[in-house]
Motif scaffolding. Structure first.
Motif, PDB file in Angstrom:
ATOM      1  N   LYS A 176       4.799  30.859  -7.136  1.00  0.00           N
ATOM      2  CA  LYS A 176       3.779  30.048  -6.492  1.00  0.00           C
ATOM      3  C   LYS A 176       2.517  30.841  -6.157  1.00  0.00           C
ATOM      4  O   LYS A 176       1.470  30.256  -5.921  1.00  0.00           O
ATOM      5  CB  LYS A 176       4.341  29.422  -5.220  1.00  0.00           C
ATOM      6  N   LYS A 177       2.636  32.165  -6.126  1.00  0.00           N
ATOM      7  CA  LYS A 177       1.498  33.002  -5.735  1.00  0.00           C
ATOM      8  C   LYS A 177       0.904  33.766  -6.909  1.00  0.00           C
ATOM      9  O   LYS A 177      -0.286  34.060  -6.923  1.00  0.00           O
ATOM     10  CB  LYS A 177       1.938  34.006  -4.657  1.00  0.00           C
ATOM     11  N   VAL A 178       1.742  34.129  -7.859  1.00  0.00           N
ATOM     12  CA  VAL A 178       1.295  34.935  -9.004  1.00  0.00           C
ATOM     13  C   VAL A 178       1.635  34.191 -10.287  1.00  0.00           C
ATOM     14  O   VAL A 178       2.753  33.687 -10.439  1.00  0.00           O
ATOM     15  CB  VAL A 178       1.984  36.316  -9.010  1.00  0.00           C
ATOM     16  N   MET A 179       0.681  34.117 -11.202  1.00  0.00           N
ATOM     17  CA  MET A 179       0.916  33.422 -12.468  1.00  0.00           C
ATOM     18  C   MET A 179       0.234  34.161 -13.605  1.00  0.00           C
ATOM     19  O   MET A 179      -0.578  35.072 -13.387  1.00  0.00           O
ATOM     20  CB  MET A 179       0.402  31.980 -12.405  1.00  0.00           C
ATOM     21  N   SER A 180       0.555  33.758 -14.819  1.00  0.00           N
ATOM     22  CA  SER A 180      -0.040  34.378 -15.997  1.00  0.00           C
ATOM     23  C   SER A 180      -0.694  33.330 -16.885  1.00  0.00           C
ATOM     24  O   SER A 180      -0.249  32.183 -16.949  1.00  0.00           O
ATOM     25  CB  SER A 180       1.024  35.141 -16.791  1.00  0.00           C
ATOM     26  N   ASP A 218     -12.712  28.343  -2.256  1.00  0.00           N
ATOM     27  CA  ASP A 218     -13.069  29.229  -1.144  1.00  0.00           C
ATOM     28  C   ASP A 218     -11.877  30.073  -0.702  1.00  0.00           C
ATOM     29  O   ASP A 218     -11.732  30.396   0.478  1.00  0.00           O
ATOM     30  CB  ASP A 218     -13.622  28.423   0.038  1.00  0.00           C
ATOM     31  N   ARG A 219     -11.013  30.413  -1.648  1.00  0.00           N
ATOM     32  CA  ARG A 219      -9.863  31.277  -1.379  1.00  0.00           C
ATOM     33  C   ARG A 219      -9.986  32.553  -2.199  1.00  0.00           C
ATOM     34  O   ARG A 219     -10.570  32.560  -3.281  1.00  0.00           O
ATOM     35  CB  ARG A 219      -8.547  30.574  -1.742  1.00  0.00           C
ATOM     36  N   ASN A 220      -9.412  33.636  -1.684  1.00  0.00           N
ATOM     37  CA  ASN A 220      -9.389  34.882  -2.448  1.00  0.00           C
ATOM     38  C   ASN A 220      -8.539  34.706  -3.702  1.00  0.00           C
ATOM     39  O   ASN A 220      -7.476  34.092  -3.663  1.00  0.00           O
ATOM     40  CB  ASN A 220      -8.806  36.013  -1.599  1.00  0.00           C
ATOM     41  N   ILE A 221      -9.006  35.265  -4.789  1.00  0.00           N
ATOM     42  CA  ILE A 221      -8.251  35.244  -6.041  1.00  0.00           C
ATOM     43  C   ILE A 221      -8.388  36.615  -6.704  1.00  0.00           C
ATOM     44  O   ILE A 221      -9.466  37.193  -6.732  1.00  0.00           O
ATOM     45  CB  ILE A 221      -8.760  34.122  -6.992  1.00  0.00           C
ATOM     46  N   THR A 222      -7.279  37.150  -7.175  1.00  0.00           N
ATOM     47  CA  THR A 222      -7.292  38.415  -7.902  1.00  0.00           C
ATOM     48  C   THR A 222      -7.066  38.121  -9.374  1.00  0.00           C
ATOM     49  O   THR A 222      -6.133  37.390  -9.730  1.00  0.00           O
ATOM     50  CB  THR A 222      -6.191  39.361  -7.388  1.00  0.00           C
ATOM     51  N   LEU A 223      -7.923  38.665 -10.214  1.00  0.00           N
ATOM     52  CA  LEU A 223      -7.825  38.460 -11.656  1.00  0.00           C
ATOM     53  C   LEU A 223      -7.611  39.800 -12.344  1.00  0.00           C
ATOM     54  O   LEU A 223      -8.319  40.773 -12.060  1.00  0.00           O
ATOM     55  CB  LEU A 223      -9.097  37.797 -12.194  1.00  0.00           C
ATOM     56  N   SER A 224      -6.625  39.859 -13.211  1.00  0.00           N
ATOM     57  CA  SER A 224      -6.352  41.076 -13.970  1.00  0.00           C
ATOM     58  C   SER A 224      -6.261  40.706 -15.442  1.00  0.00           C
ATOM     59  O   SER A 224      -5.471  39.850 -15.822  1.00  0.00           O
ATOM     60  CB  SER A 224      -5.042  41.718 -13.497  1.00  0.00           C
ATOM     61  N   LEU A 225      -7.092  41.341 -16.249  1.00  0.00           N
ATOM     62  CA  LEU A 225      -7.036  41.162 -17.697  1.00  0.00           C
ATOM     63  C   LEU A 225      -6.455  42.446 -18.286  1.00  0.00           C
ATOM     64  O   LEU A 225      -7.039  43.522 -18.135  1.00  0.00           O
ATOM     65  CB  LEU A 225      -8.428  40.890 -18.278  1.00  0.00           C
ATOM     66  N   ASN A 254      -3.647  25.124  -5.817  1.00  0.00           N
ATOM     67  CA  ASN A 254      -2.209  24.914  -5.610  1.00  0.00           C
ATOM     68  C   ASN A 254      -1.505  26.129  -5.001  1.00  0.00           C
ATOM     69  O   ASN A 254      -0.274  26.157  -4.940  1.00  0.00           O
ATOM     70  CB  ASN A 254      -1.540  24.549  -6.938  1.00  0.00           C
ATOM     71  N   GLY A 255      -2.278  27.138  -4.579  1.00  0.00           N
ATOM     72  CA  GLY A 255      -1.687  28.252  -3.847  1.00  0.00           C
ATOM     73  C   GLY A 255      -1.632  29.570  -4.564  1.00  0.00           C
ATOM     74  O   GLY A 255      -1.243  30.587  -3.974  1.00  0.00           O
ATOM     75  N   VAL A 256      -2.003  29.635  -5.843  1.00  0.00           N
ATOM     76  CA  VAL A 256      -1.972  30.896  -6.586  1.00  0.00           C
ATOM     77  C   VAL A 256      -3.105  31.795  -6.110  1.00  0.00           C
ATOM     78  O   VAL A 256      -4.241  31.347  -5.961  1.00  0.00           O
ATOM     79  CB  VAL A 256      -2.095  30.635  -8.106  1.00  0.00           C
ATOM     80  N   ASP A 257      -2.782  33.067  -5.875  1.00  0.00           N
ATOM     81  CA  ASP A 257      -3.841  33.992  -5.484  1.00  0.00           C
ATOM     82  C   ASP A 257      -3.943  35.214  -6.392  1.00  0.00           C
ATOM     83  O   ASP A 257      -4.708  36.125  -6.132  1.00  0.00           O
ATOM     84  CB  ASP A 257      -3.679  34.447  -4.023  1.00  0.00           C
TER      85      ASP A 257
END
Length: 818
Positions: A196-200, A158-165, A95-98
């Motif tokens: 739309k791009k950043v979520m928690s 197949d999209r870039n995703i950044t994950l921060s814990l 849905n567009g979150v990266d």
């Protein structure tokens, strides 16, 4: 207590929905309120073929096999959490979150790091080696508290995703507002105004979700204009027990998730032993968040196979429950048996998946033996690209002048004393305040409010975003700030003059918070984590209000760099001062902050070291100041950003000094070449003839004005010198040594308005004694020890004040102790 699971794999529990989305709601939520629709066999085998379920289960099995006597707070009983989180992330990515920012407690953290964040397994396994040496300064932290930041390709989209814990302490749910603040900051910096791009994603335990008040505070922020992150997906690992406490003892509500009803969040209770239902629910939850940008809760009703940790015996307190649990097959085994019996997957496929992951773990375990040094910085949850050198060091160890040209000071002052919007009617009283500001600017003078304005305005010109948050900060508790003007004739029409200073300035955010300290301070800490190029400030309405946010101060702000190698430049503004207004709102409890400073009171540092003052700042865990002049307040705020590194800054701010006629600074103290003064030495008659001075008084903050008034009344300007310590920590050994040496015949005394067992005395005395190699005693002039911060009786207050002044200026006061 026996285990409870929903009678149907899925139950929807949410209050009446009124979101202007009737069609979507009725179509989706009616269908979701019953058991999920059947899937194709290809969909059902996917959890195995992508290793999602098998990896979660086998990871815990591997850890148990290799380190059976180690605490790891495993996920056994809720292994489905891993495919659940991956499903939420996949759907959100679609849905567009990266960028996804996560917070969670210790349970299952290693599994999440390994199978969701994709931390290298050998880096996790080597943490179990007791011989592993620490490469970073500081205390470090246990493996199940560490955070992580990772950017990768999402295999499904197949999209870039950044994950921060986000790293967290053992204090359950304390990281919730921190995650929200970091999410808000990342949204702000990338212009994501709708989330739309950043979520928690926040993970919770059932007992903590119901029991910890910070959960409510965090929910309460979720839809406030300056705090909303446009929806969080909450996942509750509901193992139906809190350490050893049954739910009937742990909460009064039917469900642990009922606190989420306060924001009308839909709540899905789903049987964690039904992976298909769980993954379906997680897709719907992610879709809800993407569509409505509101919070949603997934309650994974599961169990905890072991005790609170692997060394704990749960049969002591829950014998019947754990007899049932011992009979339970692991969820992966149960699910595999069903799919094999239905022909969806075959036994060799299942065994191949298991052996494949086991092999990956064994190979990583072998590599982990080569790891001899632990680098906590490799577990950083909020890297600042470009701010430090490649090896994480400051790019310099100097700080430029914090002064400004007169033209800039005058320009900011003129805007601060005007209304930069046409046809805007302000209150008559405010007109007088702005007129007074204008007169100060004409006289090349600033008071406290104007000094703050000039510090903020100049940083905005330099591209530094400023965010000031707290209760009533827009006007200021003491009606001195007025950063937001309100039109007296048009409802909700406001103006922020600070945003009208320069054509291409950074934005200024000033926001009244909810009546929360714990949640809001945690939020602002998280916001400050995201970027070093922002000045983030939290102001307590009164200094003692920070005590309800003590967890954030004790667990994150004070030791954050030592535990997690994570610098943070947050500023705490804490109004402080004995004004005769009673025990409440008098003291910001400076003794607590000073007690937690990491410098050694008994060791005199090398005073000849190059850039001694900057090196002191770099080595400290936080900076504690109590400014006595507006000019110095201006400098310390600007220094916070101009330093080549970041440290928390604790400022004890004044109340009566906001309007004190002597608490003024000239533009001359703020011009190019000027700096923050760690110590302001005596500059009166005593300094002209130092050999005649009988007593050297050291003090900090507001009491200086009481001392100089009393000294003048007694005509003792040549006999008593008064030196102000503006920066208490790191302690200015070098400058104070110069002061002591300047007055060779003077006895030394520390003077404070706080009680003896409070305030600064216990911090200052041993350091001052170390400074002079214990050559002289350091006497005390102040209030006697007391349990309360201040008296509630005005007459007693004045009597105590006069008594401490009498002691300070009675040159025979300490002879009986000599």
């Amino acid at each position: 207590m026996l285990i409870w699971t929903p009678p149907c794999p899925l139950i929807l529990s949410h209050p009446q929905t009124n979101l202007g989305s009737t069609g979507w709601t009725s179509l989706t939520w009616t269908r979701s309120s019953t058991c999920p629709p059947p899937r194709s066999s290809g969909d059902r085998s996917r959890p195995f073929r992508c290793g999602r379920s098998s990896g979660a289960w086998r990871f815990e099995e591997f850890l148990q096999r290799k380190w059976s006597s180690e605490k790891r707070f495993g996920l056994e009983g809720c292994e489905v959490l891993i495919p659940a989180l991956k499903t939420i992330i996949d759907k959100s990515s679609e849905n567009g979150v990266d960028y996804v920012i996560m917070g969670m407690p210790h349970r299952g953290r290693l599994n999440v790091l390994a199978n969701v964040i994709r931390k290298e397994l050998e880096q996790i396994f080597c943490q179990f080696d007791s011989k592993l040496e620490a490469a970073d300064e500081g205390s470090g932290d246990v493996k199940y508290h560490l955070g992580m930041y990772h950017r990768r390709i999402n295999r499904v989209t197949d999209r870039n995703i950044t994950l921060s814990l986000v790293a967290n302490p053992s204090h359950l749910e304390a990281a919730d507002p921190v995650v929200m603040g970091k999410t808000k900051a990342e949204q702000f910096y990338c212009g994501d105004t709708e989330g739309k791009k950043v979520m928690s994603i926040l993970l919770h335990g059932d007992a903590a979700f119901a029991g910890q008040g910070i959960v409510y505070e965090t929910f309460h922020l979720s839809d406030l204009p300056s705090y909303t992150t446009h929806g969080t997906v909450h996942v509750v690992v509901n193992n139906q027990i809190g350490f050893t406490t049954d739910p009937r003892m742990a909460r009064s509500s039917p469900y642990p998730t009922d606190v989420a009803r306060v924001v009308n969040a839909p709540i899905f209770h789903v049987n964690a032993d039904d992976p298909e239902a769980v993954m379906y629910v997680c897709k719907v939850a992610a879709e809800w968040r993407s569509t409505f940008h509101k919070d949603v809760v997934v309650d994974l009703v599961c169990y905890r196979r072991n005790g609170h940790n692997e060394m704990d015996e749960p049969m002591f307190t829950q014998p019947l429950m754990y007899k049932q649990i011992r009979k339970q097959k692991p969820v992966l085994q149960k699910y595999a048996e069903v799919l094999v019996s239905q022909g969806v997957v075959n036994q060799p496929e299942y065994e191949e998946e298991i052996s494949k992951y086991d092999k990956i773990c064994e190979e990583a375990f072998t590599r982990s033996k080569d790891e001899k040094i632990l680098h906590i910085k490799h577990w950083l949850d909020s890297p600042w690209p470009g701010f430090f050198t490649l090896d994480g060091q400051p790019r310099s160890m100097t700080c430029p002048s914090t002064g400004l040209t007169e033209d800039i000071l005058t320009h900011i002052g003129n805007v601060a004393s005007s209304v930069p919007v046409e046809n805007f009617t302000i209150h008559g009283g405010l007109s007088r305040i702005l007129k007074t500001r204008g007169e100060l600017v004409k006289n090349r003078t600033v008071d406290w409010a104007l000094a703050e304005y000039m510090a903020f305005g100049s940083l905005l010109k330099e591209g530094i975003h400023i965010r000031l948050s707290g209760q009533d900060v827009e006007r200021g508790t003491f009606s001195h700030r007025h950063h937001v003007l309100h039109d007296q004739n048009v409802d909700k029409r406001t103006c922020i003059p600070m945003n009208h200073l320069w054509p291409n300035q950074a934005p200024y955010t000033v926001c009244n918070s909810s009546l929360s300290e714990y949640g809001v301070l945690g939020f602002e800490l998280g916001f400050a984590m995201a970027s070093p190029n922002a000045l983030v400030l939290w102001e307590a309405q009164f200094g003692d209000f920070h005590n309800t946010a003590q967890c954030i101060i004790d667990q994150f702000i004070c030791p954050g760099q030592a535990k997690w190698v994570r610098q943070n430049g947050i500023v705490l503004l804490l109004p402080h001062g004995m004004e005769g207004m009673g025990p409440e709102h008098s003291s910001a409890r400076p003794e607590r902050f000073l007690q937690m400073c990491n410098d050694d009171p008994d060791v005199l540092p090398d005073l000849k070291e190059a850039n001694f003052d900057i090196n002191q700042l770099y080595d400290c865990n936080w900076v504690v100041v109590n400014c006595s002049t507006p000019g110095n307040f201006f400098h310390v705020l600007r220094r916070q950003i101009l330093l080549p590194f970041r440290k928390p800054l604790i400022i004890f701010t004044p109340k009566s000094l906001l309007r004190h006629p002597e608490a003024r600074s000239s533009f001359d103290e703020m011009l190019p070449g000027t700096h923050f003064q760690r110590v302001i030495p005596e500059d009166g008659p005593a300094a002209q003839n130092p050999e005649n001075v009988k007593r050297l008084l050291f003090c900090t903050g507001k009491v200086y004005y009481d001392l100089t008034r009393e000294r003048k009344a007694r005509d003792m300007a040549e006999q008593v010198a008064v030196t102000r310590i503006e920066q208490l920590s790191p302690f200015p050994f070098d400058l104070l040594l110069q002061e002591v040496q300047k007055y060779p015949s003077a006895e030394l005394a520390w003077c404070q308005e706080e009680h003896k067992n409070q305030g600064y005395y216990d911090y200052v005395k041993p350091r001052l004694r170390t400074t002079i190699n214990r050559a002289k005693p350091v006497w005390y002039a102040g209030r006697d020890p007391a349990a309360a911060p201040a008296t509630g009786n005005k007459k007693t207050h004045l009597t105590e004040l006069q008594r401490l002044l009498d002691t300070a200026f009675d040159l025979d006061a300490f002879k009986k102790f000599s």
